[in-house]
Design a protein around this motif. Structure first.
Motif, PDB file in Angstrom:
ATOM      1  N   PRO A  52      17.966 -12.439  -5.091  1.00  0.00           N
ATOM      2  CA  PRO A  52      16.712 -12.869  -5.734  1.00  0.00           C
ATOM      3  C   PRO A  52      16.008 -11.750  -6.509  1.00  0.00           C
ATOM      4  O   PRO A  52      15.314 -12.016  -7.493  1.00  0.00           O
ATOM      5  N   THR A  53      16.218 -10.491  -6.085  1.00  0.00           N
ATOM      6  CA  THR A  53      15.525  -9.382  -6.769  1.00  0.00           C
ATOM      7  C   THR A  53      16.083  -9.122  -8.167  1.00  0.00           C
ATOM      8  O   THR A  53      15.459  -8.417  -8.963  1.00  0.00           O
ATOM      9  N   LEU A  55      17.027  -9.690 -15.051  1.00  0.00           N
ATOM     10  CA  LEU A  55      18.014 -10.442 -15.822  1.00  0.00           C
ATOM     11  C   LEU A  55      17.340 -11.343 -16.854  1.00  0.00           C
ATOM     12  O   LEU A  55      17.801 -11.466 -17.993  1.00  0.00           O
ATOM     13  N   LEU A  56      16.242 -11.964 -16.460  1.00  0.00           N
ATOM     14  CA  LEU A  56      15.513 -12.816 -17.407  1.00  0.00           C
ATOM     15  C   LEU A  56      15.001 -12.006 -18.601  1.00  0.00           C
ATOM     16  O   LEU A  56      14.966 -12.495 -19.732  1.00  0.00           O
ATOM     17  N   ALA A  57      14.619 -10.754 -18.339  1.00  0.00           N
ATOM     18  CA  ALA A  57      14.153  -9.902 -19.444  1.00  0.00           C
ATOM     19  C   ALA A  57      15.294  -9.587 -20.409  1.00  0.00           C
ATOM     20  O   ALA A  57      15.084  -9.478 -21.622  1.00  0.00           O
ATOM     21  N   ALA A 108      24.180 -10.967 -19.057  1.00  0.00           N
ATOM     22  CA  ALA A 108      23.006 -11.237 -18.209  1.00  0.00           C
ATOM     23  C   ALA A 108      22.962 -12.711 -17.821  1.00  0.00           C
ATOM     24  O   ALA A 108      22.627 -13.058 -16.673  1.00  0.00           O
ATOM     25  N   LEU A 109      23.310 -13.591 -18.745  1.00  0.00           N
ATOM     26  CA  LEU A 109      23.347 -15.030 -18.434  1.00  0.00           C
ATOM     27  C   LEU A 109      24.463 -15.343 -17.437  1.00  0.00           C
ATOM     28  O   LEU A 109      24.283 -16.156 -16.523  1.00  0.00           O
ATOM     29  N   GLU A 110      25.611 -14.684 -17.589  1.00  0.00           N
ATOM     30  CA  GLU A 110      26.699 -14.889 -16.620  1.00  0.00           C
ATOM     31  C   GLU A 110      26.271 -14.460 -15.225  1.00  0.00           C
ATOM     32  O   GLU A 110      26.591 -15.128 -14.224  1.00  0.00           O
ATOM     33  N   CYS A 111      25.547 -13.358 -15.151  1.00  0.00           N
ATOM     34  CA  CYS A 111      25.062 -12.875 -13.863  1.00  0.00           C
ATOM     35  C   CYS A 111      24.040 -13.846 -13.275  1.00  0.00           C
ATOM     36  O   CYS A 111      24.082 -14.174 -12.089  1.00  0.00           O
TER      37      CYS A 111
END
Length: 676
Positions: free
Chosen positions: A417-418, A423-425, A457-460
């Protein structure tokens, strides 16, 4: 939902082209028209065969200079067999020509990607490259034993040569399984590890290239994994490089961001070769908890997309205003590595972005915590009865939780969750993230690196939410505000990406493909809580219709399924359900979509209308969906039976299809039994 993982079967590079050329028309004639350096190409090819050493060297240097951020000229040179000409120069009688030829081939690999690498492999580049490895090892041993044995410029030449050879081998390793198997025969691992072991006595360039090559070689490649895993000194060396404290010197990292790249690569190699065998010191370390995450989390949080793009834009403007020095003078042949201060700073930015991309790649694997489903022996083909529509007496309650994950799933690691906010940034694009429409990027390497960061980042994120959805943590699902914010952040990124397609805009479409998987994961975590926005529903339907990829269609349908389960959104439920119903087969008419998304459609309708007490169930009754489901059963059965289990993923899809088909039969009986 499927975990995002690096492709294993067809080994394509994660970033196929540093300087993409898809915006250019195909063919040699069009390359000649679009290149501003058409007149320079023929003399270069001719001088490559010259009897004069200086001219041959000049021709190799000129290739590196001409292709810099210039895909049309690179394509034109390719059409004139520059790859074959440079490979011939690898056996040149003059050492300096060989050095420059390797440098030019290295630049072609990096800028041109998979296609050029495949051409090099097919033209037998590995034969001369293989002879260089023991020679480099021998000279390296001499220099390390007696650093004063050779002048500084001679050492510099050897280190640059080693860097270029290793980089070409790294790129070839990512080209195909055929190339990888050939490179396995060379047994490069000890050679590469020698650079890492002597890192404090060597320039950083070849050390990082060696780590990059070893990272690729140990990616699902048993021969290389075995060599690293069974040598305690290799493991100890990698662990010492991967320690998070190695990147604590902010000033040093700022001056050379490759220091971070090296540590991240070492962490990636250790993950590739895990689990580590006892009884080594390394096997006692909790790799993810003590090394990987403390190193990678600050790495992905270390850049701001908007700030780094702004700095890059200023440098690009500055570079455009600088006077251009003619680099092709035969009298003053420049070194192929000559770079202006602006080029050096732009390279540092690209290095930082590529390091973040690499860190995201490793984290994506770390977040794929759930085991893949274990399948038993292939079932016999059933000729059995699907007399599913006959009224029977046993119309009791049906189990509607076929897709629930058992309670004995492994716990989701606390770090998952952290990762969400950083990742959204990283998925929010900047003006440099994609080429302008119908035009190349002002600086293709930066654009390529930025878009690669967004995609990884989207894959993660996809794996983060797959893990969270499968764990079914009540406290996470109860935080509806966070769910809505995450959902809106992903849509905000997609709004900035836009829906433009066409030549040169392939990365925009790829972002959408990855983002839909994330939306499905978020939708599953907060199923029934997310408000189905009319425009978003419409875009998901449009994207589902336009995509030719079954997996993407399946993800769109799964996302719509989650949105349809908001209890008070009756109109949106009707729009979504009508769309899903339209995708079902009817009588003798097969479905318009592939089997994988069709299975998801049937599963979605069962899931949405499994509780007849929901306010939106009125749509099921008024729309007479039960009749449509009845007429679809035979078509669903045929589609499932036609799944080819010999194809990759075929067995898993067949098991899933059989399960959904059985659920559809039971669901119809159940709804009939209600008499509503």
């Amino acid at each position: 939902m499927g975990k995002s993982q690096k492709k294993k079967k067809s080994m394509r590079r994660h970033n196929p082209m540093r300087v993409p050329d898809s915006h250019l028309p195909k063919g040699l004639a069009s390359a000649a028209q679009s290149s501003s350096r058409n007149a320079a190409v023929l003399p270069i090819i001719q001088k490559m065969e010259s009897a004069d050493t200086t001219e041959r060297k000049w021709a190799c240097v000129a290739v590196s200079n001409l292709i810099q951020n210039d895909p049309s000229t690179r394509r034109l040179l390719q059409g004139k067999n520059v790859v074959g000409a440079l490979i011939t120069r690898l056996t040149d009688s003059e050492e300096e020509v060989v050095v420059e030829a390797v440098g030019a081939l290295r630049n072609l690999c990096i800028d041109g990607g998979y296609e050029i690498c495949a051409e090099m492999y097919n033209k037998n580049i590995l034969t001369p490259l293989t002879t260089f490895v023991p020679k480099i090892s021998s000279v390296l041993s001499q220099y390390l034993a007696n650093p004063k044995a050779a002048p500084e410029n001679a050492q510099k030449l050897v280190y640059e040569f080693a860097d270029n050879v290793i980089t070409v081998l790294w790129c070839l390793s990512e080209t195909s399984n055929k190339a990888l198997n050939a490179i396995n025969e060379i047994n490069l691992t000890p050679f590469l590890m020698s650079f890492l072991a002597s890192r404090e006595k060597l320039p950083l360039g070849p050390v990082v290239s060696a780590a990059q090559c070893l990272y690729v070689l140990t990616d699902d490649n048993p021969p290389a994994i075995a060599v690293v895993r069974t040598d305690a000194s290799h493991l100890s060396c990698l662990l010492s490089i991967a320690r998070p404290e190695n990147i604590a010197n902010v000033e040093a990292v700022k001056n050379d961001p490759r220091l971070v790249t090296l540590s991240v690569l070492a962490a990636g190699i250790l993950r590739n070769v895990s689990p580590l065998p006892p009884p080594t010191i390394v096997s006692l370390v909790d790799l993810d908890k003590d090394v990987v995450l403390p190193l990678l989390q600050p790495t992905i949080a270390s850049i701001s997309i908007s700030e780094i793009s702004s700095v890059a834009q200023e440098l690009i403007t500055q570079q455009a205003n600088e006077p251009q020095i003619e680099k092709l003078s035969l009298k003053h042949a420049p070194k192929s590595d000559h770079k202006s201060s602006v080029e050096v700073e732009l390279e540092k930015i690209e290095t930082r972005l590529r390091t973040v991309q690499l860190a995201l790649e490793i984290l994506t694997g770390a977040c794929a915590t759930l085991p893949d489903p274990e399948l038993g022996p292939a079932e016999e083909e059933e000729e059995g009865d699907d007399e599913v529509l006959e009224e029977e007496d046993n119309e009791g309650d049906m189990e509607m939780e076929a897709e629930d994950v058992d309670g004995d799933q492994p716990p989701v690691p606390a770090f998952i969750p952290t990762l969400v906010n950083p990742l959204l940034a990283l998925i929010q694009p900047s003006a440099l993230s994609f080429p302008p429409l119908a035009a190349p990027s002002p600086h293709p390497p930066t654009t390529s690196a930025l878009s690669a960061v967004h995609i990884t980042a989207l894959e993660c994120l996809n794996n983060v939410f797959l893990s969270l959805a499968s764990s079914r943590k009540p406290e996470v699902a109860a935080d509806v505000t966070s769910g809505a914010k995450i959902w809106n952040d992903v849509w905000s990124a997609l709004a900035a990406v836009g829906t433009q397609t066409g030549l040169g805009q392939e990365r925009r479409e790829e972002i959408w493909e990855k983002a839909v998987g994330v939306l499905w994961g978020v939708g599953n975590v907060w199923k029934g809580s997310l408000e189905p926005n009319e425009e978003q529903v419409s875009l998901l339907i449009q994207f589902c219709n336009s995509s030719s990829v079954p997996r993407v269609k399946t993800q769109c349908i799964g996302t719509l399924e989650c949105l349809a389960q908001r209890p008070d959104s009756i109109p949106a439920n009707r729009v979504i359900a009508d769309y899903l119903i339209s995708l079902l087969p009817s009588g003798a008419t097969p479905s318009s979509i592939d089997t994988e998304p069709l299975i998801q459609v049937a599963s979605a309708l069962i899931d949405i209308y499994s509780d007849e007490n929901m306010p939106y169930d009125v749509n099921f009754r008024q729309g007479q969906y039960l009749n449509r489901l009845v007429s679809s059963v035979e078509g669903v059965r045929k589609a499932v039976r036609n799944i080819d289990r010999r194809k990759e993923g075929g067995r898993e899809l067949r098991v899933r299809g059989d399960e959904v088909r059985d659920n559809l039969v039971a669901f119809i009986k159940y709804r009939r039994g209600l008499g509503l």
